[in-house]
Write an enzyme that holds these catalytic residues in place. Structure first.
Site, mmCIF file in Angstrom:
data_model
loop_
_atom_site.group_PDB
_atom_site.id
_atom_site.type_symbol
_atom_site.label_atom_id
_atom_site.label_comp_id
_atom_site.label_asym_id
_atom_site.label_seq_id
_atom_site.Cartn_x
_atom_site.Cartn_y
_atom_site.Cartn_z
ATOM 1 N N GLU A 71 11.711 -4.357 11.340
ATOM 2 C CA GLU A 71 11.203 -3.229 10.546
ATOM 3 C C GLU A 71 9.951 -2.654 11.200
ATOM 4 O O GLU A 71 8.994 -3.382 11.453
ATOM 5 C CB GLU A 71 10.873 -3.716 9.125
ATOM 6 C CG GLU A 71 10.476 -2.588 8.211
ATOM 7 C CD GLU A 71 10.053 -3.072 6.826
ATOM 8 O OE1 GLU A 71 9.315 -4.063 6.739
ATOM 9 O OE2 GLU A 71 10.453 -2.431 5.840
ATOM 10 N N TRP A 88 0.799 -1.222 0.000
ATOM 11 C CA TRP A 88 0.000 0.000 0.000
ATOM 12 C C TRP A 88 0.832 1.271 0.000
ATOM 13 O O TRP A 88 0.302 2.348 -0.172
ATOM 14 C CB TRP A 88 -0.924 0.025 1.235
ATOM 15 C CG TRP A 88 -0.252 -0.391 2.512
ATOM 16 C CD1 TRP A 88 -0.311 -1.655 3.067
ATOM 17 C CD2 TRP A 88 0.582 0.380 3.377
ATOM 18 N NE1 TRP A 88 0.437 -1.696 4.220
ATOM 19 C CE2 TRP A 88 1.001 -0.458 4.447
ATOM 20 C CE3 TRP A 88 1.034 1.703 3.363
ATOM 21 C CZ2 TRP A 88 1.829 -0.022 5.475
ATOM 22 C CZ3 TRP A 88 1.862 2.137 4.388
ATOM 23 C CH2 TRP A 88 2.253 1.287 5.422
ATOM 24 N N GLY A 94 15.223 -9.316 -0.282
ATOM 25 C CA GLY A 94 14.676 -9.616 -1.599
ATOM 26 C C GLY A 94 15.465 -10.549 -2.474
ATOM 27 O O GLY A 94 16.580 -10.958 -2.151
ATOM 28 N N LYS A 114 20.112 -10.266 1.120
ATOM 29 C CA LYS A 114 19.648 -11.033 2.289
ATOM 30 C C LYS A 114 18.096 -11.083 2.337
ATOM 31 O O LYS A 114 17.455 -11.297 1.312
ATOM 32 C CB LYS A 114 20.262 -10.446 3.566
ATOM 33 C CG LYS A 114 21.799 -10.441 3.491
ATOM 34 C CD LYS A 114 22.464 -10.228 4.836
ATOM 35 C CE LYS A 114 22.377 -8.844 5.381
ATOM 36 N NZ LYS A 114 23.197 -8.585 6.566
ATOM 37 N N GLU A 117 10.611 -8.006 -3.690
ATOM 38 C CA GLU A 117 11.091 -6.725 -3.136
ATOM 39 C C GLU A 117 10.522 -6.638 -1.730
ATOM 40 O O GLU A 117 9.322 -6.434 -1.555
ATOM 41 C CB GLU A 117 10.578 -5.553 -3.984
ATOM 42 C CG GLU A 117 11.021 -5.561 -5.430
ATOM 43 C CD GLU A 117 12.508 -5.301 -5.596
ATOM 44 O OE1 GLU A 117 13.166 -4.928 -4.617
ATOM 45 O OE2 GLU A 117 13.003 -5.486 -6.715
ATOM 46 N N CYS A 133 10.213 1.340 2.200
ATOM 47 C CA CYS A 133 11.057 0.153 2.406
ATOM 48 C C CYS A 133 12.510 0.556 2.617
ATOM 49 O O CYS A 133 13.244 -0.111 3.322
ATOM 50 C CB CYS A 133 10.910 -0.787 1.222
ATOM 51 S SG CYS A 133 11.185 -0.008 -0.355
ATOM 52 N N LYS A 155 -2.707 -7.886 -8.238
ATOM 53 C CA LYS A 155 -3.468 -7.819 -6.983
ATOM 54 C C LYS A 155 -2.893 -6.701 -6.116
ATOM 55 O O LYS A 155 -1.827 -6.828 -5.544
ATOM 56 C CB LYS A 155 -3.415 -9.146 -6.215
ATOM 57 C CG LYS A 155 -4.547 -9.176 -5.184
ATOM 58 C CD LYS A 155 -4.230 -9.828 -3.885
ATOM 59 C CE LYS A 155 -3.469 -9.090 -2.866
ATOM 60 N NZ LYS A 155 -4.110 -7.925 -2.242
HETATM 61 P P1 NDP Z 1 2.297 -7.261 3.043
HETATM 62 O O1 NDP Z 1 3.380 -8.263 2.858
HETATM 63 O O2 NDP Z 1 1.389 -7.415 4.211
HETATM 64 O O3 NDP Z 1 1.326 -7.240 1.768
HETATM 65 C C1 NDP Z 1 1.796 -7.016 0.466
HETATM 66 C C2 NDP Z 1 0.803 -7.587 -0.521
HETATM 67 O O4 NDP Z 1 0.772 -9.015 -0.375
HETATM 68 C C3 NDP Z 1 -0.627 -7.107 -0.289
HETATM 69 O O5 NDP Z 1 -1.246 -6.946 -1.545
HETATM 70 C C4 NDP Z 1 -1.240 -8.255 0.486
HETATM 71 O O6 NDP Z 1 -2.630 -8.329 0.359
HETATM 72 C C5 NDP Z 1 -0.570 -9.443 -0.202
HETATM 73 N N1 NDP Z 1 -0.571 -10.689 0.556
HETATM 74 C C6 NDP Z 1 -0.636 -10.846 1.908
HETATM 75 N N2 NDP Z 1 -0.602 -12.180 2.216
HETATM 76 C C7 NDP Z 1 -0.512 -12.865 1.048
HETATM 77 C C8 NDP Z 1 -0.426 -14.254 0.701
HETATM 78 N N3 NDP Z 1 -0.423 -15.218 1.608
HETATM 79 N N4 NDP Z 1 -0.334 -14.579 -0.609
HETATM 80 C C9 NDP Z 1 -0.319 -13.625 -1.566
HETATM 81 N N5 NDP Z 1 -0.404 -12.293 -1.299
HETATM 82 C C10 NDP Z 1 -0.486 -11.917 -0.008
HETATM 83 O O7 NDP Z 1 2.991 -5.839 3.031
HETATM 84 P P2 NDP Z 1 2.346 -4.423 3.279
HETATM 85 O O8 NDP Z 1 1.241 -4.210 2.299
HETATM 86 O O9 NDP Z 1 2.041 -4.276 4.716
HETATM 87 O O10 NDP Z 1 3.552 -3.458 2.850
HETATM 88 C C11 NDP Z 1 4.582 -3.128 3.700
HETATM 89 C C12 NDP Z 1 5.819 -3.980 3.445
HETATM 90 O O11 NDP Z 1 6.220 -3.879 2.102
HETATM 91 C C13 NDP Z 1 7.001 -3.521 4.259
HETATM 92 O O12 NDP Z 1 7.656 -4.622 4.829
HETATM 93 C C14 NDP Z 1 7.903 -2.859 3.238
HETATM 94 O O13 NDP Z 1 9.260 -2.853 3.586
HETATM 95 C C15 NDP Z 1 7.629 -3.673 2.032
HETATM 96 N N6 NDP Z 1 7.984 -2.929 0.817
HETATM 97 C C16 NDP Z 1 9.106 -3.285 0.114
HETATM 98 C C17 NDP Z 1 9.510 -2.557 -0.992
HETATM 99 C C18 NDP Z 1 10.704 -2.951 -1.788
HETATM 100 O O14 NDP Z 1 10.775 -2.542 -2.951
HETATM 101 N N7 NDP Z 1 11.655 -3.693 -1.275
HETATM 102 C C19 NDP Z 1 8.770 -1.368 -1.431
HETATM 103 C C20 NDP Z 1 7.609 -1.103 -0.641
HETATM 104 C C21 NDP Z 1 7.248 -1.852 0.449
HETATM 105 P P3 NDP Z 1 -3.649 -7.511 1.323
HETATM 106 O O15 NDP Z 1 -2.890 -6.431 1.977
HETATM 107 O O16 NDP Z 1 -4.651 -7.000 0.381
HETATM 108 O O17 NDP Z 1 -4.237 -8.496 2.261
#
Ligand code: NDP
Length: 492
Positions: free
Chosen positions: A388, A154, A461, A458, A253, A287, A178
């Site tokens: 984090e 998000w 990603g 690590k 990522e 992130c 998604k």
């Molecule tokens: P989440 O891991 O909770 O969710 C990410 C996405 O995965 C959402 O669309 C979520 O759906 C979906 N999801 C959750 N569970 C599953 C599953 N079992 N199978 C498939 N999809 C699933 O992360 P957040 O949305 O809370 O985002 C924050 C995190 O993202 C932080 O850890 C941040 O560091 C990381 N991030 C990393 C970046 C990078 O480029 N390295 C950039 C931006 C963020 P839903 O939420 O709709 O339930």
């Protein structure tokens, strides 16, 4: 709630959402708790149909067989249309995510730039002619996987989504997107814009559902041939395990706990500004947030004093107010998580130098705001230095010398990013090479652009997005040998 309020999504030209009996996802504006939008909720039962339509679109529509410049034309059009709707998209983003207005405008510009960049890459990409070892011609060609699942978080929806969709489409794949349940509206708009820009039906389907059901169904669907995920490390592990069982490739990522390092010879004024924007930009929900600050012992007290004074002046406010420097965090639950981490820090013996509380500003009382917070007095093994938080919380630690800061900086399961402030260029180079991080900034922080690869070491990603690496991520290599000899195979 009337039907008109519900944003529908599309599967193969059919609008899902005209049926009011469908469950919905309600997006809440983090700035004031009001309803930012309501979208029709995708269900696991939609996934089979969406995958089938995407597979058919991949196989039967001419998209992957178009000349690269023809595919590029559509990608350029998508970029232009995003800009044509810049203000309305930025507003949706602001209401869904609570990011300040200027940041939201910038995100639309970046998303448009992502499509333009991959349009240009698509037009100019060269497959390899490899050096033959006989009378044949040999080449290595980038081929699409087929149906790619893109799952996004998000915090920067339009950027994460365009960064995946543009290269995946450029290679010729079909994409199922998604988005996060917290920010589903922009993805639906992106789907509409792609379709209005001439992308053939079925090549991009947006499924605004929950991770645990729709996300999991996508990840485990036999028709999905590659998964590109951005989100938390725990979720990344679950998805990677499923992908491992299915032997399909992933791009991951994930999270970070990035060290931000200030040496005594740094330009301290610039370093303070870099540290502040590195952690408090996007209310720390980034992130690459520089959430572990390491300051050389000789300047520690002086630097922290200045940092704390300037932190206390950060203007926390409504995202629509142009003077706001830091907006709310995404939800009440997330603010609670941030506050719990601050409590953990206190219990571990940390001192709250500033922040550590909800702002006492009447205009913000209905939103999910949290004051920019600095904690010190801990060592790097403390939980709040290792986990984090994804919020506006900075942990400050002193260090002795290069060797010490490399050890402490690398003492983390994460390896997404790092920052170094020093006027000694050979030291900057040495440390940049030693730090275990996918991106290192020297005398700057959080700069990024679509042409430079991005990803983590690590637990942060697997694989790289952006740049030419971003195109490779969505392609598999096919080697072709073309015999040139009149009698190519001579037995014995
Ligand atoms: P989440 O891991 O909770 O969710 C990410 C996405 O995965 C959402 O669309 C979520 O759906 C979906 N999801 C959750 N569970 C599953 C599953 N079992 N199978 C498939 N999809 C699933 O992360 P957040 O949305 O809370 O985002 C924050 C995190 O993202 C932080 O850890 C941040 O560091 C990381 N991030 C990393 C970046 C990078 O480029 N390295 C950039 C931006 C963020 P839903 O939420 O709709 O339930």
């Amino acid at each position: 709630m009337t039907n008109l309020n519900i944003k529908a999504f599309q599967i193969g030209g059919k609008w899902i959402g005209d049926d009011v009996r469908r469950e919905v996802i309600t997006s809440i504006d983090p700035a004031d708790g009001s309803v930012a939008g309501i979208v029709s909720r995708a269900l696991p039962s939609d996934v089979d149909e969406a995958v089938e339509i995407a597979s058919q679109a991949f196989k039967n529509k001419p998209w992957r067989k178009l000349r690269p410049d023809q595919r590029a034309t559509t990608l350029y059009t998508i970029g232009s249309r995003l800009l044509a709707e810049r203000e309305s998209l930025a507003k949706l983003q602001m209401n869904d995510s609570g990011k300040p207005w200027k940041e939201c405008l910038n995100m639309v510009d970046m998303a448009a730039g992502n499509f333009r960049y991959y349009a240009a890459v698509c037009e100019t990409w060269q497959n390899e002619v490899t050096s033959p070892r006989g009378d044949y011609f040999s080449m290595a060609m980038a081929e699409p996987f087929g149906v790619v699942a893109a799952i996004t978080p998000w915090n920067s929806p339009l950027i994460s989504e365009s960064q995946k969709i543009a290269p995946a489409l450029a290679v010729g794949n079909a994409v199922l997107l998604k988005p996060s349940e917290e920010t589903p509206q922009l993805a639906i708009e992106l789907g509409r814009i792609c379709s209005e820009s001439g992308l053939p039906e079925g090549l991009l389907t947006v499924l605004p559902g929950y991770g645990e059901d729709v996300g999991a169904a996508l990840v485990n669907h036999p028709g999905v041939r590659m998964i590109s995920f951005t989100g938390g490390t725990d979720t990344g592990r679950i998805i990677s395990s499923s992908a491992g069982r299915r032997l399909i490739p992933v791009g991951m990522e994930l999270g970070g706990k990035s060290p931000h390092i200030v040496f005594e010879d740094a330009d301290l004024d610039k370093a303070v500004a870099g540290v502040l924007s590195g952690i408090f930009g996007s209310a720390g929900q980034s992130c690459v947030a520089g959430s572990r600050l390491f300051v050389q012992k000789s300047i520690y007290q002086k630097f922290i004093k200045e940092l704390v004074e300037r932190t206390a002046k950060i203007r926390v406010g409504l995202p629509s107010d142009l003077t706001t420097q830091m907006g709310p965090v995404i939800s009440e639950a997330h603010r609670q998580k941030i506050a719990s981490y601050v409590d953990i820090g206190r219990a571990e013996g940390g001192q709250i130098l500033t922040g550590g509380r909800i702002p006492d500003i009447p205009a913000l009382k209905n939103g999910w705001f949290y004051m920019p917070t600095i904690i010190d007095g801990l060592n790097n093994s403390a939980r709040i230095c290792q986990e984090e938080i994804f919020g506006p919380v900075l942990v400050a630690l002193p260090f002795e010398n290069e060797e010490d800061v490399i050890l402490q900086g690398n003492d983390s399961v994460f390896g997404l990013a790092a920052g170094i402030w020093t006027s000694d260029y050979s030291r900057a180079w040495r440390i940049a090479r030693e730090l275990e991080a996918g991106s290192v900034w020297i005398n700057t922080y959080k700069q990024s652009h679509i042409a430079t690869p991005f990803g983590g070491f690590k637990d942060s990603g697997i694989a790289r997005e952006k740049g030419l690496h971003g195109l490779r991520l969505y392609s598999q290599v096919k080697s072709i040998f073309w015999g040139m000899h009149s009698n190519p195979i001579q037995l014995g």
